[in-house]
Every structure is written in C-alpha cells, then in structure tokens.
Design a protein around this motif. Sequence first.
Motif, PDB file in Angstrom:
ATOM      1  N   GLN A   1       0.855  -1.180   0.000  1.00  0.00           N
ATOM      2  CA  GLN A   1       0.000   0.000   0.000  1.00  0.00           C
ATOM      3  C   GLN A   1       0.896   1.236   0.000  1.00  0.00           C
ATOM      4  N   GLY A   2       0.553   2.222  -0.819  1.00  0.00           N
ATOM      5  CA  GLY A   2       1.372   3.420  -0.931  1.00  0.00           C
ATOM      6  C   GLY A   2       0.630   4.675  -0.507  1.00  0.00           C
ATOM      7  N   LEU A   3       1.400   5.673  -0.106  1.00  0.00           N
ATOM      8  CA  LEU A   3       0.847   6.941   0.343  1.00  0.00           C
ATOM      9  C   LEU A   3       1.801   8.061  -0.045  1.00  0.00           C
ATOM     10  N   VAL A   4       1.281   9.118  -0.639  1.00  0.00           N
ATOM     11  CA  VAL A   4       2.070  10.309  -0.949  1.00  0.00           C
ATOM     12  C   VAL A   4       1.496  11.484  -0.160  1.00  0.00           C
ATOM     13  N   LEU A   5       2.344  12.131   0.635  1.00  0.00           N
ATOM     14  CA  LEU A   5       1.977  13.355   1.345  1.00  0.00           C
ATOM     15  C   LEU A   5       2.659  14.528   0.655  1.00  0.00           C
ATOM     16  N   LYS A   6       1.886  15.449   0.113  1.00  0.00           N
ATOM     17  CA  LYS A   6       2.445  16.643  -0.522  1.00  0.00           C
ATOM     18  C   LYS A   6       2.384  17.786   0.486  1.00  0.00           C
ATOM     19  N   LEU A   7       3.574  18.303   0.836  1.00  0.00           N
ATOM     20  CA  LEU A   7       3.701  19.302   1.893  1.00  0.00           C
ATOM     21  C   LEU A   7       4.218  20.611   1.319  1.00  0.00           C
ATOM     22  N   GLN A   8       3.895  21.699   2.031  1.00  0.00           N
ATOM     23  CA  GLN A   8       4.418  23.021   1.654  1.00  0.00           C
ATOM     24  C   GLN A   8       4.635  23.833   2.923  1.00  0.00           C
ATOM     25  N   ASN A   9       5.742  24.591   2.971  1.00  0.00           N
ATOM     26  CA  ASN A   9       5.995  25.414   4.155  1.00  0.00           C
ATOM     27  C   ASN A   9       5.622  26.871   3.900  1.00  0.00           C
ATOM     28  N   GLU A  10       5.841  27.735   4.894  1.00  0.00           N
ATOM     29  CA  GLU A  10       5.408  29.133   4.806  1.00  0.00           C
ATOM     30  C   GLU A  10       6.153  29.914   3.732  1.00  0.00           C
ATOM     31  N   LYS A  11       7.317  29.430   3.312  1.00  0.00           N
ATOM     32  CA  LYS A  11       8.090  30.075   2.246  1.00  0.00           C
ATOM     33  C   LYS A  11       7.696  29.564   0.860  1.00  0.00           C
ATOM     34  N   GLY A  12       6.752  28.648   0.834  1.00  0.00           N
ATOM     35  CA  GLY A  12       6.295  28.120  -0.437  1.00  0.00           C
ATOM     36  C   GLY A  12       7.099  26.948  -0.966  1.00  0.00           C
ATOM     37  N   ARG A  13       8.075  26.489  -0.190  1.00  0.00           N
ATOM     38  CA  ARG A  13       8.864  25.332  -0.628  1.00  0.00           C
ATOM     39  C   ARG A  13       8.046  24.058  -0.480  1.00  0.00           C
ATOM     40  N   ARG A  14       8.277  23.123  -1.378  1.00  0.00           N
ATOM     41  CA  ARG A  14       7.477  21.903  -1.424  1.00  0.00           C
ATOM     42  C   ARG A  14       8.343  20.664  -1.138  1.00  0.00           C
ATOM     43  N   LEU A  15       7.713  19.685  -0.522  1.00  0.00           N
ATOM     44  CA  LEU A  15       8.352  18.412  -0.204  1.00  0.00           C
ATOM     45  C   LEU A  15       7.307  17.317  -0.262  1.00  0.00           C
ATOM     46  N   ASP A  16       7.637  16.218  -0.934  1.00  0.00           N
ATOM     47  CA  ASP A  16       6.751  15.053  -0.946  1.00  0.00           C
ATOM     48  C   ASP A  16       7.355  13.956  -0.074  1.00  0.00           C
ATOM     49  N   LEU A  17       6.508  13.327   0.726  1.00  0.00           N
ATOM     50  CA  LEU A  17       6.890  12.138   1.483  1.00  0.00           C
ATOM     51  C   LEU A  17       6.133  10.953   0.905  1.00  0.00           C
ATOM     52  N   ILE A  18       6.862   9.889   0.575  1.00  0.00           N
ATOM     53  CA  ILE A  18       6.269   8.718  -0.060  1.00  0.00           C
ATOM     54  C   ILE A  18       6.487   7.513   0.853  1.00  0.00           C
ATOM     55  N   PHE A  19       5.389   6.867   1.246  1.00  0.00           N
ATOM     56  CA  PHE A  19       5.447   5.671   2.087  1.00  0.00           C
ATOM     57  C   PHE A  19       4.935   4.474   1.301  1.00  0.00           C
ATOM     58  N   GLN A  20       5.558   3.310   1.505  1.00  0.00           N
ATOM     59  CA  GLN A  20       5.032   2.049   0.985  1.00  0.00           C
ATOM     60  C   GLN A  20       5.092   1.013   2.099  1.00  0.00           C
ATOM     61  N   LEU A  21       3.938   0.397   2.372  1.00  0.00           N
ATOM     62  CA  LEU A  21       3.819  -0.539   3.482  1.00  0.00           C
ATOM     63  C   LEU A  21       3.450  -1.909   2.925  1.00  0.00           C
ATOM     64  N   SER A  22       4.393  -2.835   2.997  1.00  0.00           N
ATOM     65  CA  SER A  22       4.165  -4.215   2.558  1.00  0.00           C
ATOM     66  C   SER A  22       3.993  -5.101   3.786  1.00  0.00           C
ATOM     67  N   ASN A  23       3.720  -6.368   3.581  1.00  0.00           N
ATOM     68  CA  ASN A  23       3.512  -7.265   4.718  1.00  0.00           C
ATOM     69  C   ASN A  23       4.777  -7.473   5.538  1.00  0.00           C
ATOM     70  N   ASP A  24       5.943  -7.234   4.928  1.00  0.00           N
ATOM     71  CA  ASP A  24       7.208  -7.462   5.634  1.00  0.00           C
ATOM     72  C   ASP A  24       7.932  -6.181   6.019  1.00  0.00           C
ATOM     73  N   GLY A  25       7.307  -5.005   5.815  1.00  0.00           N
ATOM     74  CA  GLY A  25       7.994  -3.817   6.285  1.00  0.00           C
ATOM     75  C   GLY A  25       7.553  -2.518   5.637  1.00  0.00           C
ATOM     76  N   LEU A  26       8.260  -1.473   6.033  1.00  0.00           N
ATOM     77  CA  LEU A  26       7.975  -0.110   5.589  1.00  0.00           C
ATOM     78  C   LEU A  26       9.148   0.421   4.776  1.00  0.00           C
ATOM     79  N   ALA A  27       8.836   1.085   3.654  1.00  0.00           N
ATOM     80  CA  ALA A  27       9.833   1.840   2.909  1.00  0.00           C
ATOM     81  C   ALA A  27       9.298   3.254   2.733  1.00  0.00           C
TER      82      ALA A  27
END
Length: 615
Positions: free
Chosen positions: A79-105
Amino acid sequence: MKSPDGSLELLYGLDEKGNVWYQLSKHDTLVLERSQLGVVLRNEPFEAPWKLVMDSLYETENHYSLLNAKRKHSHYRAQGLVLKLQNEKGRRLDLIFQLSNDGLAFRYFFPDIQVPTVIEQERTTYHLPAGSKAWLQPVALAKSGWEHTNPSYEEHYEQEIPVGTAEKTGAGWVYPSLFRNGNHWLLITEAALDSSYCASRLGAQSNGGVYHVAFPDSKEEIGRDGVLPRSKKPFYSPWRVVTVGSLVTIVESTLGTDVAVPAKQMDTSFIKPGKASWSWINSKDDFIVYDEQKRYIDFAAAMQWQYCLVDVNWDEKIGYEGMAELAAYAKKKSVGLLLWYNSAGDWNTVRYTPKNKLLSRDGRRKEFAKLKEMGIKGIKIDFFGGDGQSVVKYYQDILDDAADYKLLVNFHGATLPRGWARTYPHLMTMEAVRGFEMITFGQADADKEATHVAMLPFTRNAFDPMDFTPMNLYRIQTGVKRQTTAAFELATSILFLSGIQHYAESPEGMAHIPEQVQALLRALPNNWDDVKFLDGYPGKYIALARRSGNHWYVVAINGEKVPKQINLDLPFLKGKNGQLFFCSSADSVISSQSFAANNRSSWTLNGNDGLVIKF
C-alpha cells in the motif's frame, strides 16, 4: 495506513510545530515509536512548519527476477501513500510511504529544485522502544586503517547491546542495522541509492533509543567532488527501509531489492553467476605470477568452477601480453579470468597496481576495451574508502561503462550495495564485510570467525551479494589456526550469497578433501531459486535451506564454542532421503551418511561446527 494483510500499521501526522512524524506497529505492538522526518537544505528556507496540501493513496505490485539473490523470482505488493507538503516560504516536499507485509519503505521527493541544491542533513529518525536490543557494526573512522582505506564496512558486530548505546568512535553504525523489540525484529537499511545522493548510516548517538540518519565524514569524497547529496533538478532520496517481523521475515524477505531501481537496459547474455579459484587468499602478493595463476586456472577447471581471479600487481608481474595468453589458456579450460584493479586517486595511499586506469571515462573505456579484446570476463576494483556522493557516482560510472564492454564487476574495500545488484545485474558481488582474508592475517579474527559468520545472514547478506571469500576446508597457509571445523567451512559455501563465490581453498588443500565433498562442490548451483529459514539466532547459530531446481541444500552452523542442538523442520522434504556432510567429534574430517527428512528433526552440532545436507 495498513499493510495488505493488515499486520503492519503506519500512523503519521504533523505536530504542533508543523514537523512531520510517523510511527509503526506490528499486530498492535509498537515497534517504532513516534519518529521524525525532514531534511535541511543548504542556504534554503526548508524548515517547518509544514502544511499538508494533498495526500493520495495508491497500490503497487510488481514481479521481478534476479540471478544474484536469495530468490530467483520475487513478488512485491504494498500500500502506498504520498503526502504533498508546503511550508510558509512556499517550498514543497513530498513524502512517499510504501507498506508491505514485511515492512515499511519511505523516501523524500524534492519537486521544486531548479538550481544547484545541497542537502546538509536529514532529520529522519528511528525511535526504538525502551528495552529493545541492537546488533550493530561500527563505521570505521574515515581515512583510518591500512593505507588510509577506511571505511570499508569491515568491523566486528556489537551484539545484543541496549538501544541507546553510543558508538565509541563517533563515526556511527553501518546498514543493515538489526534490532529486537520483544518478539519483533527490525532490519533497517536503505535502497535505490543513486549518484545524486550519498550513502547514509545511523548516527553514533542514539539517546533514548532514537537513531538518526547520518551522512558521511567530509573526508569521504573523490578529489574535491563532494560528500553531500546535491542536484539541480527534482530528485528522490534513497528509500529508507525497515523490515519487520520474525527472524523468518528477516532472512527470507526481499524488501531491500523490492524497492531497488529495476534493471537498466543492457545486453545480459554475458552475465553468468559462478564460482572462482583465487590464489591470493592463500599465497598473497608474491605469487601473482604466470605459473601460479595457470595452476589456479587448472584448479578451477578440475573443480568445474567458472572463473579464476588474478589479484594485485598482475600488470607488473605477468603483463598484458602474458595475461592475454593466460586468458586464452583459461578459455580452452572453460574458465574465465577476472582481474584486480586499484580504484586509485588521492583518496588512499595504496601502491598496488594497476592504478590510475579507471579515473576518467575516456581512460576507463580504453582500459575496458583492451580487457574485452583480451577475453577477460570481469574486474575486481578495490579501496574506495568512502560513502560520499562523489564516491557513489564513481561506482555507478564504472558500472555503466563495464556494461558496455560486457565485464562483470566486483567491488572491494567498498560500501554496502544497497540493492544495486538488481539495478546493475552485472554487479556480481561486493565485499563490505570483514571477510576471510582478515582471518588469514591474524589469530584474533580466526578466534571470532564462527560468531561473526553467524551474524551475516541476518545483517550484511540479508539483501545484497557479499564477497566474504569463504570455505577454507583444510588449513590456512599463513600459519593462523582455524577455529572452525571443515563442515562449518563447507556450510559457508551455501550459507553466503554471492554472484561469484570466490573460494578460500588451494589446490593442495583440496587434495586432502574427501572425493564425495569435492563432488558436492563441483555440482553446487551457481544461483538459487528459493530460501527457507529453519532455526537460528544472530551471532549464535543459523540453519536454512536453499533450493535450486529440484535440489534442496540444508545448511547449519554453530557460532558458539559449546555444543548446540539445531532444529531442522523439513515438512517440505518429508519422505526424501538426503546426503549429510558433517564432522565427527573426534576430528575435523568431513564424513557423509544418508539422512531421512521428517517433519521435525534435530542435530547436535559441536562448538564452531556445521553441516550440509543435499536432497
């Protein structure tokens, strides 16, 4: 978010200051407490508070095949998840998670990079619960050791230490890093490292069980080309990988290659796993001469091994013309030659040659063209001594050029591969381990061999090929007294995974080995289809089974000096008869007998002993 089978659960959020956090549970038991995420960019306003702009869920699934791994065919589903983030200066960062039966990446994506940008620091942490234990290898101080060649991932493990124990030199801990929390085990590493990033590690300080992702020492670079991650366009960090489960999960999981970059497009017809003879491990520098190498070619041919490795100073003691003659002789014997090179440059003081041949693309390709014309099958390149971004780029530049000239690659004095064997299938193996050569240098390492070997299937060799150069069956020619039995040594030929397995035995030593053992080694597979964990505990003992086609090979070693009963649960082999290779208590000569597989069997191994069963 939950894993496909629901056994793992990821929680994530933003704290009151806008910092991103995550935590991980297995069967409702917390295995990682609230841990931090984030990075620091040089001279860039990339700090909290962050706000969530958008989140999206996805599913990922893929099948892939590897000739150089614990399992030929692997299936990854998460299962995957993308979090699209932005700070007060307008800079952007994506966090990408993948959760399998044997662990997290998880990893970072930097979507708005348009000018040269440097990452100064990661704020990624792993917060282990109180009472957890750790099995960790220290990082050697940069430019320390013989000829200033560290770090090379060649230290002994600190076993079952309390989390929060500081690493004494301040250099940190290498990957893969093993932890235990109650009944749950965690193996932390990274994968999909490319030339825009540096290789990372866990920091030396872990107060309260909080381990930080740390970057290399400033001296770990090539020339003045840099240590820290940098890019002038959008880019990804490597995947941060946390395998979670029982020891069965740790030994059988392929998560470290599941998230690696898929294989690059290339002609793969030349990529053939195999086994190799190697004179240097026995007779060292003075015997890299024509007649001795010819003798080891004959040895490889007699054992039906595919390769012979010629080590340091071959260009001076044999020469290119002589090496071309040896390559032609080896070809008639169905043996391919592998040649050693010094990575060279000013990052070490090693005088061994050939050196200064691979530093530039033009020089490298000229040398590789010459090797291809001579009929050489592969190269071993040594003494990199660093994890900086410029060193990572050098590794990958070599791999790209070697593929064009159909050369197999082995890196020594090197970093952890981090899934590269999937991306570059001609990367047959890498050292990054305190291997058998260290045992030949001194008694202290020989005394620790058994417990050290019993660590490696749970850590260094869990995902990536490892050139330990195993299996000295008779005796060490340097005068060091081996403390393991011959059956223990035989087991390492199957226990360890390496695309090319370089054996630490000599023609003279093999002449003392029973013919049925030699027959086993002639027939031993060059790669594996599957693996099953049977029994074990890090640093103490391990038993596992590997399959190739219709043949199963069961191996076990005792990493302690006292006898130990090993449980061999073999329902998948019930009713089959195998051939057992073992040592009696009276001596270290390998004997053999038939062995009938039942649902549950056991065998008592003497101290520092082992066994092999072929079904």
